[in-house]
Scaffold this motif. Structure first.
Motif, PDB file in Angstrom:
ATOM      1  N   VAL A 143       0.893  -1.116  -0.140  1.00 29.17           N
ATOM      2  CA  VAL A 143       0.097  -0.216  -0.020  1.00 29.17           C
ATOM      3  C   VAL A 143       0.889   1.173   0.058  1.00 29.17           C
ATOM      4  CG1 VAL A 143      -1.727   1.434   1.331  1.00 29.17           C
ATOM      5  CG2 VAL A 143      -1.943  -1.064   1.162  1.00 29.17           C
ATOM      6  N   LYS A 198       2.411   1.660  -3.420  1.00 31.71           N
ATOM      7  CA  LYS A 198       1.419   2.167  -4.476  1.00 31.71           C
ATOM      8  C   LYS A 198       1.266   3.681  -4.091  1.00 31.71           C
ATOM      9  CE  LYS A 198      -3.198   2.172  -5.546  1.00 31.71           C
ATOM     10  NZ  LYS A 198      -4.579   1.484  -5.334  1.00 31.71           N
ATOM     11  N   GLU A 207      -6.880   2.394   1.405  1.00 30.23           N
ATOM     12  CA  GLU A 207      -6.064   1.699   0.251  1.00 30.23           C
ATOM     13  C   GLU A 207      -5.912   0.241   0.526  1.00 30.23           C
ATOM     14  OE1 GLU A 207      -4.899   2.702  -2.553  1.00 30.23           O
ATOM     15  OE2 GLU A 207      -5.458   4.668  -2.476  1.00 30.23           O
ATOM     16  N   ARG A 208      -5.713   0.038   2.023  1.00 30.12           N
ATOM     17  CA  ARG A 208      -5.389  -1.423   2.407  1.00 30.12           C
ATOM     18  C   ARG A 208      -6.667  -2.342   2.429  1.00 30.12           C
ATOM     19  NH1 ARG A 208      -1.632   0.812   6.572  1.00 30.12           N
ATOM     20  NH2 ARG A 208       0.349   0.106   6.012  1.00 30.12           N
ATOM     21  N   LEU A 247      -7.122  -2.906  -1.453  1.00 26.68           N
ATOM     22  CA  LEU A 247      -6.114  -3.892  -2.044  1.00 26.68           C
ATOM     23  C   LEU A 247      -6.572  -5.346  -1.499  1.00 26.68           C
ATOM     24  CD1 LEU A 247      -3.469  -4.582  -3.347  1.00 26.68           C
ATOM     25  CD2 LEU A 247      -2.176  -4.289  -1.089  1.00 26.68           C
TER      26      LEU A 247
END
Length: 137
Positions: free
Chosen positions: A26, A29, A107-108, A111
């Protein structure tokens, strides 16, 4: 000539970015996003070139930081941000840190969801916990 030199638009994997973020995909990214922004040229020609070199794999990020032309433009572009940070109160800094933590967590989750979908599509079967098609007989 390696493949990155033949294809200037090719993006390399995030192995170096993962190394820099202690293997956190993450954060890797999120680190890639400003590089892509810089590669668009909005921060000047030297940073555009640097970002394109890094994204394509022709140069590592650490190596790029040691190129004086790139470092000089990065310092010049970041000066207003440093001034703004210095003028912020501790509570404003804390609020920005909390916002960053929320972004990382979002974001985690994204993902993790993406990985679940990919795993389910690779397996070609439904989740064993979806409850459909279950029978005692």
């Amino acid at each position: 000539m390696d493949s990155a030199s033949r294809n200037p638009h090719k993006q390399v994997d995030d192995s170096e970015l993962l190394e820099m973020t202690q293997q956190d995909p993450v954060q890797a990214k999120i680190l890639r996003q400003p590089l892509e922004h810089l590669a668009s040229g909005l921060a000047g020609g030297a940073l555009k070139e640097m970002a394109q070199e890094v994204i394509s794999g022709r140069m590592g990020l650490r190596e790029a930081a040691n190129v004086s032309a790139y470092a000089e433009q990065a310092l010049e572009q970041s000066a207003p941000l440093a001034e703004k940070w210095a003028s912020m109160s501790d509570s404003e800094r804390d609020a920005l840190a909390a916002e960053g933590e929320r972004r990382l967590e979002d974001e985690r989750r994204q993902l993790d969801s993406q990985r679940r979908v990919e795993a389910e599509s690779r397996s070609g079967t439904k989740s064993r916990h979806d409850g459909r098609g279950w029978s005692l007989y």
